[in-house]
Motif scaffolding. Structure first.
Motif, PDB file in Angstrom:
ATOM      1  N   PRO A  58       0.829  -1.375  -0.034  1.00 48.43           N
ATOM      2  CA  PRO A  58       0.005   0.026  -0.030  1.00 48.43           C
ATOM      3  C   PRO A  58       0.865   1.282   0.145  1.00 48.43           C
ATOM      4  N   THR A  59       0.445   2.298  -0.819  1.00 45.75           N
ATOM      5  CA  THR A  59       1.138   3.385  -0.740  1.00 45.75           C
ATOM      6  C   THR A  59       0.056   4.517  -1.014  1.00 45.75           C
ATOM      7  N   LEU A  60       0.519   5.718  -0.578  1.00 45.60           N
ATOM      8  CA  LEU A  60      -0.215   7.029  -0.641  1.00 45.60           C
ATOM      9  C   LEU A  60       0.220   7.823  -1.894  1.00 45.60           C
ATOM     10  N   ALA A  61       1.349   7.152  -2.805  1.00 49.59           N
ATOM     11  CA  ALA A  61       1.830   8.077  -3.752  1.00 49.59           C
ATOM     12  C   ALA A  61       0.933   8.536  -4.765  1.00 49.59           C
ATOM     13  N   ASN A  62      -0.246   7.918  -5.079  1.00 45.82           N
ATOM     14  CA  ASN A  62      -1.342   8.534  -5.924  1.00 45.82           C
ATOM     15  C   ASN A  62      -1.916   9.551  -5.586  1.00 45.82           C
ATOM     16  N   PHE A  63      -2.109   9.763  -4.225  1.00 44.42           N
ATOM     17  CA  PHE A  63      -2.670  10.720  -3.691  1.00 44.42           C
ATOM     18  C   PHE A  63      -1.779  12.115  -3.564  1.00 44.42           C
ATOM     19  N   HIS A  64      -0.521  11.821  -3.354  1.00 47.81           N
ATOM     20  CA  HIS A  64       0.389  12.865  -3.490  1.00 47.81           C
ATOM     21  C   HIS A  64       0.421  13.317  -5.059  1.00 47.81           C
ATOM     22  N   THR A  65       0.443  12.374  -5.815  1.00 47.26           N
ATOM     23  CA  THR A  65       0.546  13.090  -7.443  1.00 47.26           C
ATOM     24  C   THR A  65      -0.681  13.655  -7.755  1.00 47.26           C
ATOM     25  N   LEU A  66      -1.650  13.349  -7.228  1.00 51.23           N
ATOM     26  CA  LEU A  66      -2.945  13.845  -7.275  1.00 51.23           C
ATOM     27  C   LEU A  66      -2.987  15.383  -6.974  1.00 51.23           C
ATOM     28  N   PHE A  67      -2.216  15.631  -5.726  1.00 55.52           N
ATOM     29  CA  PHE A  67      -2.612  17.031  -5.310  1.00 55.52           C
ATOM     30  C   PHE A  67      -1.314  17.804  -5.736  1.00 55.52           C
ATOM     31  N   ALA A  68      -0.061  17.255  -5.671  1.00 58.24           N
ATOM     32  CA  ALA A  68       1.063  17.669  -5.847  1.00 58.24           C
ATOM     33  C   ALA A  68       1.645  18.236  -7.286  1.00 58.24           C
ATOM     34  N   ARG A  69       1.147  17.369  -8.082  1.00 53.20           N
ATOM     35  CA  ARG A  69       1.337  17.397  -9.461  1.00 53.20           C
ATOM     36  C   ARG A  69       0.255  17.856 -10.471  1.00 53.20           C
ATOM     37  N   ALA A  70      -0.843  17.125 -10.198  1.00 50.41           N
ATOM     38  CA  ALA A  70      -1.884  17.411 -10.916  1.00 50.41           C
ATOM     39  C   ALA A  70      -2.783  18.777 -10.524  1.00 50.41           C
ATOM     40  N   GLY A  71      -2.484  19.390  -9.304  1.00 47.47           N
ATOM     41  CA  GLY A  71      -3.123  20.516  -8.787  1.00 47.47           C
ATOM     42  C   GLY A  71      -4.646  20.333  -8.358  1.00 47.47           C
ATOM     43  N   MET A  72      -5.017  19.211  -7.958  1.00 47.55           N
ATOM     44  CA  MET A  72      -6.272  18.814  -7.451  1.00 47.55           C
ATOM     45  C   MET A  72      -6.479  19.448  -6.218  1.00 47.55           C
ATOM     46  N   GLY A  73      -5.662  20.041  -5.555  1.00 53.21           N
ATOM     47  CA  GLY A  73      -6.123  20.902  -4.335  1.00 53.21           C
ATOM     48  C   GLY A  73      -6.873  22.031  -4.701  1.00 53.21           C
ATOM     49  N   ARG A  74      -6.585  22.769  -5.744  1.00 41.40           N
ATOM     50  CA  ARG A  74      -7.354  24.000  -6.060  1.00 41.40           C
ATOM     51  C   ARG A  74      -8.679  23.475  -6.510  1.00 41.40           C
ATOM     52  N   TYR A  75      -8.776  22.464  -7.333  1.00 41.09           N
ATOM     53  CA  TYR A  75     -10.148  21.908  -7.982  1.00 41.09           C
ATOM     54  C   TYR A  75     -11.059  21.699  -6.745  1.00 41.09           C
ATOM     55  N   PHE A  76     -10.450  21.013  -5.796  1.00 44.96           N
ATOM     56  CA  PHE A  76     -11.273  20.527  -4.649  1.00 44.96           C
ATOM     57  C   PHE A  76     -11.831  21.744  -3.875  1.00 44.96           C
ATOM     58  N   ALA A  77     -10.786  22.624  -3.605  1.00 48.46           N
ATOM     59  CA  ALA A  77     -11.291  23.963  -3.058  1.00 48.46           C
ATOM     60  C   ALA A  77     -12.574  24.404  -3.874  1.00 48.46           C
ATOM     61  N   ASN A  78     -12.246  24.799  -5.109  1.00 49.20           N
ATOM     62  CA  ASN A  78     -13.439  25.291  -5.900  1.00 49.20           C
ATOM     63  C   ASN A  78     -14.709  24.517  -5.576  1.00 49.20           C
ATOM     64  N   SER A  79     -14.722  23.264  -5.686  1.00 50.58           N
ATOM     65  CA  SER A  79     -15.995  22.543  -5.607  1.00 50.58           C
ATOM     66  C   SER A  79     -16.547  22.754  -4.294  1.00 50.58           C
ATOM     67  N   LEU A  80     -15.694  22.679  -3.326  1.00 49.95           N
ATOM     68  CA  LEU A  80     -16.187  22.639  -1.778  1.00 49.95           C
ATOM     69  C   LEU A  80     -16.607  24.194  -1.592  1.00 49.95           C
ATOM     70  N   GLY A  81     -15.998  25.228  -2.041  1.00 54.15           N
ATOM     71  CA  GLY A  81     -16.566  26.462  -1.832  1.00 54.15           C
ATOM     72  C   GLY A  81     -17.876  26.629  -2.797  1.00 54.15           C
ATOM     73  N   LEU A  82     -18.096  26.258  -4.036  1.00 54.80           N
ATOM     74  CA  LEU A  82     -19.197  26.356  -4.632  1.00 54.80           C
ATOM     75  C   LEU A  82     -20.292  25.490  -3.942  1.00 54.80           C
ATOM     76  N   ALA A  83     -20.403  24.101  -3.790  1.00 53.41           N
ATOM     77  CA  ALA A  83     -21.094  23.585  -2.997  1.00 53.41           C
ATOM     78  C   ALA A  83     -21.762  24.020  -1.660  1.00 53.41           C
ATOM     79  N   ALA A  84     -20.736  24.536  -0.912  1.00 52.13           N
ATOM     80  CA  ALA A  84     -21.244  25.064   0.360  1.00 52.13           C
ATOM     81  C   ALA A  84     -22.003  26.407   0.193  1.00 52.13           C
ATOM     82  N   ALA A  85     -21.504  27.240  -0.809  1.00 52.28           N
ATOM     83  CA  ALA A  85     -22.142  28.465  -0.898  1.00 52.28           C
ATOM     84  C   ALA A  85     -23.641  28.426  -1.502  1.00 52.28           C
ATOM     85  N   LEU A  86     -23.737  27.339  -2.394  1.00 56.97           N
ATOM     86  CA  LEU A  86     -24.847  27.085  -2.981  1.00 56.97           C
ATOM     87  C   LEU A  86     -25.975  26.595  -2.088  1.00 56.97           C
TER      88      LEU A  86
END
Length: 280
Positions: A58-86
């Protein structure tokens, strides 16, 4: 004397029902457990034949790649902010409108509500082009406001709240009016606490709908930096079509927040869905 055989069959029947329920639960959870397992595998491990059920290392490398290289942290924040506001804004408007249609008397109330209900039979895709052109005229294309405005009030939410509010006792509202409370005070102090189960149910529906929405953010948001998580994952899947482990990690990131929200609020959700079901 004849009740003996029937009673002896009750444990067997209960066992059969519980076994069937356990099988259904396992069948429902199996895809989620497989998704989580693959997200923890090494790159390419899920593509081997036969595919393993559990990761060898087992490894968490896929999650690290997802957030560190693919920039999913920003898209996660976009979805969270829009969903909460709506969820907050549409909840406010839908609860006020649903209560008004249920308990406040004004001219044409039933006709307006009936007209609103007729819009439920119109597919959402039919209204996308006129809605997009309207938002373009208002200058809301490629803005978060363009994503939020169409969902600020929904006919289904108004209907849901109205049906629940119809059960509120009129005597309670009249007593508050006799005591001198204003309509706003009655709504905030009396009505909202009584509507808590249906408000939570509506909030769950709204959050899930906004969080999982793919089509409308894809149409309105032309800037890649503003994309939501489902849109970003779809774009990433085209770039890394063979990277099953990374895609499953993205799916886990998408599913876990809404799953945690549902588990935390399931008691109120069930109360909201069961309203009226035990009325004599």
């Amino acid at each position: 004397m004849r009740a003996g055989p029937r009673r002896s069959n009750e444990p067997l029947a209960a066992l059969a029902v519980n076994a069937a329920l356990a099988f259904i639960a396992l069948s429902t959870l199996a895809p989620l457990l497989w998704m989580l397992s693959v997200s923890l595998m090494q790159p390419g491990e899920a593509s081997t034949q036969p595919p393993p059920l559990l990761p060898a290392q087992p490894t968490l490398a896929n999650f690290h790649t997802l957030f560190a290289r693919a920039g999913m942290g920003r898209y996660f924040a976009n979805s969270l902010g829009l969903a909460a506001a709506l969820t907050l804004l549409s909840g406010l408007f839908n609860v006020m409108a649903g209560y008004a249609f249920a308990k406040l008397r004004f001219g044409g109330r039933e006709r307006v509500f009936a007209a609103l209900l007729t819009t439920l039979v119109i597919p959402a895709q039919v209204a996308m082009m006129p809605l997009f052109l309207l938002l373009k005229t208002m200058g809301l294309v490629n803005t978060y406001g363009g994503v939020l405005v169409p969902g600020l009030a929904g006919v289904f939410g108004i209907f849901l709240v109205r049906q629940y509010a119809m059960n509120l006792p009129d005597d309670l509202l009249e007593a508050a009016r006799i005591d001198g409370a204003s309509e706003w005070r009655i709504f905030a102090s009396v009505v909202v606490p009584l509507l808590k189960p249906i408000i939570v149910t509506l909030a769950i529906f709204t959050f899930l709908g906004s969080w999982n929405d793919f089509m409308w953010p894809l149409i309105v948001l032309t800037d890649g930096e503003r994309h939501t998580l489902p849109v970003a994952l779809a774009a990433l899947s085209r770039e890394r079509v063979q990277d099953n482990e990374l895609m499953m990690a993205g799916s886990v990131v998408t599913v876990l927040p809404v799953l945690a929200l549902f588990l935390a609020l399931q008691r109120y959700y069930i109360q909201g869905l069961m309203v009226g079901s035990v009325k004599g």
